[in-house]
Design an enzyme around this catalytic site. Structure first.
Site, PDB file in Angstrom:
ATOM      1  N   ASP A 126       0.865  -1.194   0.000  1.00  0.00           N
ATOM      2  CA  ASP A 126       0.000   0.000   0.000  1.00  0.00           C
ATOM      3  C   ASP A 126       0.896   1.238   0.000  1.00  0.00           C
ATOM      4  O   ASP A 126       2.119   1.134   0.054  1.00  0.00           O
ATOM      5  CB  ASP A 126      -0.937  -0.012   1.220  1.00  0.00           C
TER       6      ASP A 126
ATOM      7  N   HIS B 196       1.894  -8.953  -3.136  1.00  0.00           N
ATOM      8  CA  HIS B 196       0.857  -7.925  -2.923  1.00  0.00           C
ATOM      9  C   HIS B 196       1.576  -6.581  -2.856  1.00  0.00           C
ATOM     10  O   HIS B 196       1.992  -6.123  -1.796  1.00  0.00           O
ATOM     11  CB  HIS B 196       0.089  -8.213  -1.624  1.00  0.00           C
TER      12      HIS B 196
ATOM     13  N   GLU C 265       2.366 -10.065   1.020  1.00  0.00           N
ATOM     14  CA  GLU C 265       2.684  -8.640   0.866  1.00  0.00           C
ATOM     15  C   GLU C 265       4.186  -8.439   1.067  1.00  0.00           C
ATOM     16  O   GLU C 265       4.911  -9.372   1.452  1.00  0.00           O
ATOM     17  CB  GLU C 265       1.875  -7.790   1.867  1.00  0.00           C
TER      18      GLU C 265
HETATM   19  O1  G3I Z   1       1.114 -11.284  18.265  1.00  0.00           O
HETATM   20  C1  G3I Z   1       0.059 -12.206  17.996  1.00  0.00           C
HETATM   21  C2  G3I Z   1       0.412 -13.573  18.496  1.00  0.00           C
HETATM   22  O2  G3I Z   1       0.562 -13.529  19.888  1.00  0.00           O
HETATM   23  C3  G3I Z   1      -0.662 -14.551  18.063  1.00  0.00           C
HETATM   24  O3  G3I Z   1      -0.260 -15.845  18.416  1.00  0.00           O
HETATM   25  C4  G3I Z   1      -0.867 -14.484  16.570  1.00  0.00           C
HETATM   26  C5  G3I Z   1      -1.997 -15.363  16.083  1.00  0.00           C
HETATM   27  O4  G3I Z   1      -2.485 -14.943  14.835  1.00  0.00           O
HETATM   28  O5  G3I Z   1      -1.167 -13.177  16.201  1.00  0.00           O
HETATM   29  C6  G3I Z   1      -0.169 -12.247  16.501  1.00  0.00           C
HETATM   30  O6  G3I Z   1      -0.595 -10.991  16.091  1.00  0.00           O
HETATM   31  C7  G3I Z   1      -0.581 -10.728  14.717  1.00  0.00           C
HETATM   32  C8  G3I Z   1       0.316  -9.540  14.509  1.00  0.00           C
HETATM   33  O7  G3I Z   1       0.251  -9.102  13.191  1.00  0.00           O
HETATM   34  C9  G3I Z   1       1.773  -9.917  14.827  1.00  0.00           C
HETATM   35  O8  G3I Z   1       2.640  -8.879  14.571  1.00  0.00           O
HETATM   36  C10 G3I Z   1      -1.989 -10.452  14.268  1.00  0.00           C
HETATM   37  O9  G3I Z   1      -2.750 -11.635  14.298  1.00  0.00           O
HETATM   38  C11 G3I Z   1      -1.970  -9.886  12.871  1.00  0.00           C
HETATM   39  O10 G3I Z   1      -3.271  -9.472  12.502  1.00  0.00           O
HETATM   40  C12 G3I Z   1      -1.030  -8.715  12.767  1.00  0.00           C
HETATM   41  O11 G3I Z   1      -0.880  -8.397  11.425  1.00  0.00           O
HETATM   42  C13 G3I Z   1      -0.399  -7.114  11.080  1.00  0.00           C
HETATM   43  C14 G3I Z   1      -1.246  -6.620   9.928  1.00  0.00           C
HETATM   44  O12 G3I Z   1      -0.732  -5.393   9.453  1.00  0.00           O
HETATM   45  C15 G3I Z   1      -2.698  -6.424  10.305  1.00  0.00           C
HETATM   46  O13 G3I Z   1      -2.827  -5.469  11.270  1.00  0.00           O
HETATM   47  C16 G3I Z   1       1.053  -7.249  10.645  1.00  0.00           C
HETATM   48  O14 G3I Z   1       1.887  -7.541  11.763  1.00  0.00           O
HETATM   49  C17 G3I Z   1       1.528  -5.971  10.000  1.00  0.00           C
HETATM   50  O15 G3I Z   1       2.789  -6.203   9.445  1.00  0.00           O
HETATM   51  C18 G3I Z   1       0.562  -5.539   8.911  1.00  0.00           C
HETATM   52  O16 G3I Z   1       0.963  -4.322   8.433  1.00  0.00           O
HETATM   53  C19 G3I Z   1       0.388  -3.875   7.214  1.00  0.00           C
HETATM   54  C20 G3I Z   1      -0.105  -2.460   7.462  1.00  0.00           C
HETATM   55  O17 G3I Z   1      -1.166  -2.504   8.374  1.00  0.00           O
HETATM   56  C21 G3I Z   1      -0.487  -1.754   6.176  1.00  0.00           C
HETATM   57  N1  G3I Z   1       0.588  -1.834   5.225  1.00  0.00           N
HETATM   58  C22 G3I Z   1       0.976  -3.176   4.906  1.00  0.00           C
HETATM   59  C23 G3I Z   1       1.454  -3.924   6.127  1.00  0.00           C
HETATM   60  C24 G3I Z   1       1.897  -5.334   5.804  1.00  0.00           C
HETATM   61  O18 G3I Z   1       0.880  -6.227   5.531  1.00  0.00           O
HETATM   62  O1  9MR Z   2      -3.555  -3.600   0.299  1.00  0.00           O
HETATM   63  C1  9MR Z   2      -3.826  -3.605   1.682  1.00  0.00           C
HETATM   64  C2  9MR Z   2      -2.604  -4.094   2.418  1.00  0.00           C
HETATM   65  O2  9MR Z   2      -1.545  -3.196   2.237  1.00  0.00           O
HETATM   66  C3  9MR Z   2      -2.912  -4.301   3.882  1.00  0.00           C
HETATM   67  O3  9MR Z   2      -1.837  -4.942   4.526  1.00  0.00           O
HETATM   68  C4  9MR Z   2      -4.155  -5.156   4.033  1.00  0.00           C
HETATM   69  C5  9MR Z   2      -4.568  -5.314   5.482  1.00  0.00           C
HETATM   70  O4  9MR Z   2      -4.823  -4.101   6.077  1.00  0.00           O
HETATM   71  O5  9MR Z   2      -5.233  -4.599   3.332  1.00  0.00           O
HETATM   72  C6  9MR Z   2      -4.993  -4.493   1.958  1.00  0.00           C
HETATM   73  O6  9MR Z   2      -6.110  -3.914   1.353  1.00  0.00           O
HETATM   74  C7  9MR Z   2      -7.215  -4.771   1.204  1.00  0.00           C
HETATM   75  C8  9MR Z   2      -8.310  -4.347   2.150  1.00  0.00           C
HETATM   76  O7  9MR Z   2      -7.917  -4.495   3.501  1.00  0.00           O
HETATM   77  C9  9MR Z   2      -9.567  -5.144   1.891  1.00  0.00           C
HETATM   78  N1  9MR Z   2      -9.951  -5.049   0.497  1.00  0.00           N
HETATM   79  C10 9MR Z   2      -8.926  -5.512  -0.411  1.00  0.00           C
HETATM   80  C11 9MR Z   2      -7.650  -4.727  -0.239  1.00  0.00           C
HETATM   81  C12 9MR Z   2      -6.554  -5.297  -1.144  1.00  0.00           C
HETATM   82  O8  9MR Z   2      -6.663  -4.845  -2.422  1.00  0.00           O
END
Ligand code: G3I
Ligand code: 9MR
Ligand code: ZN
Length: 541
Positions: free
Chosen positions: A155, A469, A523
């Site tokens: 993103d 992604h 991603e």
């Molecule tokens: O820490 C818990 C762990 O204790 C547990 O066992 C496990 C089970 O699923 O979950 C762990 O937490 C996860 C966490 O990441 C760990 O860092 C969450 O489930 C998971 O939802 C969370 O995901 C994050 C994701 O955003 C959703 O919020 C990712 O770390 C993070 O890298 C990712 O970041 C995104 C940005 O929001 C938007 N840009 C892209 C980026 C990469 O995808």
């Molecule tokens: O592209 C988005 C990615 O960077 C984020 O990690 C992810 C979770 O927040 O979301 C992606 O965007 C999606 C959105 O959450 C739901 N609709 C589809 C999008 C991907 O094209």
């Protein structure tokens, strides 16, 4: 040789340095295996695999074939007796230089706000994006132009917390391994005076400075549109209004840590910039002192982009205090550090994005400043204990890495590289050399020695990710994705529709799809690339 079975014998698809440990992972019972010269089919070396064992993370029975003893440069493949073969790989002492440069060059491709010109970007060139001022959320009439910096990931959001982790890894890599950064990438700023890694980080640091509120010293948490653009929208076509989310304690703490670190490292090359970094860090620190208990960050209701929410900012303050002390030697930062070091509210060995304590521990232990001997001893002991735990998990894992089955989460490849980084630094501080063997296997894993038989770095390896992604890779009309991007990797959390539909029931390490739609497994981000740059730096020069 059965081509369709090539990936099933997992090797580092880049290859192996002559004297490094070399392991091929074979599915099933194993037995005799051969190293075959790829040029002429000659069997050059053979041995027996270790006894097969069930591997919880990959859900397979695997056996490990150790061919470390074969040291002759050349191009080879591994063949067991049934005639299947691995992808070809090279044995040579120059295995990692190109991939290391590509992992670092990826930050240039993440740049926001300037034309990526063909002479530097090749076919992945594109026009400048996101140059408009951003509205301060909740204050329609106030705008700030925080152009520049790196897009976070697939993103186009720009978030302080993950940006600071990426800066920490890259600056630490340069501090520990300056000789790995001698070759120009090159970048538009290349001047053969300051290494390109510092030019690249400066592009982000200058953006971070624009994210600091001048009056208060507090730092806005993030700069994004209200929601994510479509999956194939190029950066320059993403023209929706930009918003600054509120100032947060975690962002301000990370900012102070990154700026204090930068001030120390840039001082050799550019005194004025180093002074600006230090001033920015000190102003952020003043904000933290004036706000001892700010609320944790949550997305404002209308903002649906990445949250990077964090309830706990003590770890970011701990990192900031350590860097400020290391850079300035001022006692007040030492006192703040020691007081935070006495807290059990956060982990002191984690390497972010949510938990940045490890960077504080590294900064304190690597500092030449006067230290509190008891605290330093305690932190060092804790670090070595953590490294020993990782080494112990690695020794029981089929692919030799330190992830437990439950650690195949969103961005699991960051954990793989963070763990390798921790072992490298523990090895450096303790003089214990045997972590390195485990670190090699973490590198082999990223480049193909995994149950998917896939290199997780775009453009590197016989079978590397093709559909990350990553909006520019999807939207640019070029077949090949932007090179040098490390995919997030297997995530058993089934956190996108593709994964829910296709990956349910898979073993943790196999919960991966090289599919654009699977953002929760495939991603790419700046802070997954950055620890990989550090780890590969160890093997260069
Ligand atoms: O820490 C818990 C762990 O204790 C547990 O066992 C496990 C089970 O699923 O979950 C762990 O937490 C996860 C966490 O990441 C760990 O860092 C969450 O489930 C998971 O939802 C969370 O995901 C994050 C994701 O955003 C959703 O919020 C990712 O770390 C993070 O890298 C990712 O970041 C995104 C940005 O929001 C938007 N840009 C892209 C980026 C990469 O995808
Ligand atoms: O592209 C988005 C990615 O960077 C984020 O990690 C992810 C979770 O927040 O979301 C992606 O965007 C999606 C959105 O959450 C739901 N609709 C589809 C999008 C991907 O094209
Ligand atoms: Zn942009």
């Amino acid at each position: 040789m059965n081509i369709s079975q090539q990936g099933s014998i997992a090797v580092n698809q880049l290859g192996y340095r002559t004297l490094d440990s070399k392991i091929a992972v074979l599915p099933g019972q194993g037995g005799r295996f051969q190293v075959v010269n790829q040029e002429n089919g000659e069997v050059v070396w053979q041995s027996e695999t270790k006894p097969a064992a069930p591997d919880a993370a990959s859900g397979q029975t695997v056996s490990r074939g150790d061919f470390t003893a074969w040291e002759q440069p050349g191009t080879y493949r591994i063949e067991p007796e049934d005639g299947f073969a691995s992808y070809p790989f090279v044995i040579s002492d120059n295995i990692y230089a190109d991939a290391h440069r590509a992992l670092l060059k990826a930050f240039y491709f993440f740049r926001c706000g300037m034309d990526l010109e063909e002479s530097y970007a090749g076919p992945w060139m594109h026009a400048a994006c996101h140059r408009t001022p951003a509205v301060v959320h909740g204050e329609q009439s106030r705008q700030v132009n925080a152009w520049g910096g790196w897009h976070d990931a697939g993103d186009y959001g720009k978030y302080i917390v993950p940006g600071a982790k990426a800066i920490a890894d890259l600056l630490l890599a340069f501090e520990l391994y300056p000789e790995a950064f001698e070759q120009p990438l090159p970048l538009p700023e290349t001047d053969n005076k300051m290494p390109d890694v510092l030019h690249e980080c400066r592009y982000e640091l200058e953006w971070m400075m624009r994210m600091q509120e001048k009056e208060s010293g507090g730092v806005f948490h993030k700069l994004t549109t209200l929601k994510f653009p479509g999956g194939d929208v190029m950066p320059e076509d993403d023209t929706a209004e930009l918003y600054l989310s509120p100032i947060s304690g975690t962002a301000t703490g990370c900012f102070a840590g990154a700026m204090a670190m930068a001030s120390r490292i840039y001082a050799t090359y550019d005194k004025a910039f180093a002074a600006n970094c230090l001033q920015a860090a000190q102003r952020a620190w003043a904000w933290l002192e004036e706000h001892p208990n700010p609320p944790g960050f949550r997305n404002p209701a209308e903002i649906a982009t990445g949250e990077y929410g964090d309830e706990q900012d003590a770890d970011e303050r701990y990192w900031a205090a350590a860097e400020l002390y290391r850079t300035t030697g001022e006692e007040r930062y030492h006192e703040a550090f020691l007081s935070l070091a006495g807290s059990n509210a956060f982990d002191k060995y984690e390497l972010g994005w949510a938990d940045m304590g490890g960077y504080g521990t590294f900064a304190y232990l690597m500092s030449d400043r006067e230290e509190d001997a008891i605290v330093a001893e305690d932190l060092k002991g804790g670090l070595l204990q953590r490294a020993d735990e990782l080494a112990a998990v690695s020794d029981t894992d089929g692919f030799g890495i330190s992830l437990k089955p439950e650690q195949y989460i969103w961005g699991s490849n960051m954990l793989v590289m963070n763990h390798a980084m921790l072992m490298l630094i523990a090895g450096r501080l303790s003089g214990y050399e045997d972590y390195e063997r485990r670190v090699h296997e973490h590198v082999h894993y990223i480049f193909g020695a995994n149950v998917m038989g896939m290199s997780y770095v775009s453009g590197y390896g016989s079978k590397s990710i093709q559909h990350p992604h990553h909006r520019p890779s999807e939207g640019d009309g070029v077949d090949e994705p932007v090179p040098g991007l490390l995919s997030g990797g297997p995530n058993q959390g089934l956190q996108d529709d593709y994964a829910r539909e296709h990956l349910a029931g898979r073993a943790p390490a196999a919960s991966f799809a090289d599919i654009m739609d699977s953002y929760a497994t495939n991603e790419v981000t700046i802070y997954w690339n950055s620890p990989a740059v550090l780890v590969l730096s160890h093997f260069i020069g």
